[in-house]
Motif scaffolding. Structure first.
Motif, PDB file in Angstrom:
ATOM      1  N   ARG A  43      -7.232  16.392  -0.889  1.00 36.86           N
ATOM      2  CA  ARG A  43      -8.541  15.758  -1.078  1.00 36.86           C
ATOM      3  C   ARG A  43      -8.639  15.107  -2.451  1.00 36.86           C
ATOM      4  O   ARG A  43      -9.166  14.018  -2.599  1.00 36.86           O
ATOM      5  N   ARG A  65      -6.476  11.954  -2.556  1.00 39.08           N
ATOM      6  CA  ARG A  65      -7.120  10.894  -1.775  1.00 39.08           C
ATOM      7  C   ARG A  65      -8.282  10.278  -2.537  1.00 39.08           C
ATOM      8  O   ARG A  65      -8.443   9.055  -2.585  1.00 39.08           O
ATOM      9  N   SER A  66      -9.107  11.111  -3.138  1.00 37.80           N
ATOM     10  CA  SER A  66     -10.248  10.566  -3.886  1.00 37.80           C
ATOM     11  C   SER A  66      -9.783   9.766  -5.099  1.00 37.80           C
ATOM     12  O   SER A  66     -10.370   8.739  -5.439  1.00 37.80           O
ATOM     13  N   GLU A  67      -8.716  10.209  -5.740  1.00 36.89           N
ATOM     14  CA  GLU A  67      -8.187   9.469  -6.894  1.00 36.89           C
ATOM     15  C   GLU A  67      -7.644   8.115  -6.458  1.00 36.89           C
ATOM     16  O   GLU A  67      -7.871   7.103  -7.123  1.00 36.89           O
ATOM     17  N   SER A 127     -10.563   5.799  -5.614  1.00 36.68           N
ATOM     18  CA  SER A 127     -11.219   5.267  -6.813  1.00 36.68           C
ATOM     19  C   SER A 127     -10.310   4.286  -7.536  1.00 36.68           C
ATOM     20  O   SER A 127     -10.786   3.334  -8.160  1.00 36.68           O
TER      21      SER A 127
END
Length: 161
Positions: free
Chosen positions: A44, A47-49, A52
């Motif tokens: 997670r 993926r978020s990095e 962004s």
């Protein structure tokens, strides 16, 4: 990410008990349990990095220069994610200590002849009924002290980085 959500829905200790019961008394089983139940948080975070990163000018510039997907990952994504992966792995260590101690205390972790905080807790619980409260308090305090100091160590390195 739906598979990650499905795996997160299963309680980690329950899944750990099931996996460890197949490979009783094995360090490999403990490592497998921790890896199986905790890779989802790291996935997670990565993926978020990456999501962004896709909004930043550096990424857009690399795309406009004709970078392939592999080049984007190697030159733009990987340098940003590696630091986060190191921190996530470091913060996983205290949780792994708790997992090992819990599974060993329940009789599914390390064999009794190998040193483990879980086996010390198990022996302390057995001697608690005879009035030796310190034989349980010392390993329990050591377990808490170990995990708090490891978490503090990695968090202090995160704040300085």
């Amino acid at each position: 990410m739906r598979g990650v959500d499905a795996l997160n829905a299963v309680p980690h200790l329950l899944l750990g008990i099931v996996v460890a019961s197949f490979f009783r008394g094995s360090l490999l089983a403990i490592v497998m349990v921790v890896m199986l139940t905790h890779w989802t948080q790291t996935a997670r975070m990565v993926r978020s990095e990456i999501l962004s990163l896709r909004q930043q000018d550096q990424f857009r510039a690399a795309v406009s220069q004709g970078f392939t997907r592999a080049q984007l990952i190697r030159h733009v994504g990987l340098p940003r994610v590696l630091g986060h992966l190191g921190v996530a792995s470091g913060l996983l260590v205290p949780h792994a200590v708790w997992h090992e101690s819990t599974l060993t205390f329940l009789g599914l972790g390390m064999p009794p002849h190998l040193p483990s905080l879980g086996s010390l807790l198990q022996f302390g619980q057995e001697s608690l009924l005879s009035g030796s409260w310190w034989s349980l308090a010392v390993p329990a305090g050591l377990l808490v002290l170990t995990t708090v100091s490891l978490a503090g160590l990695f968090r202090s390195r995160v704040s300085h980085a």
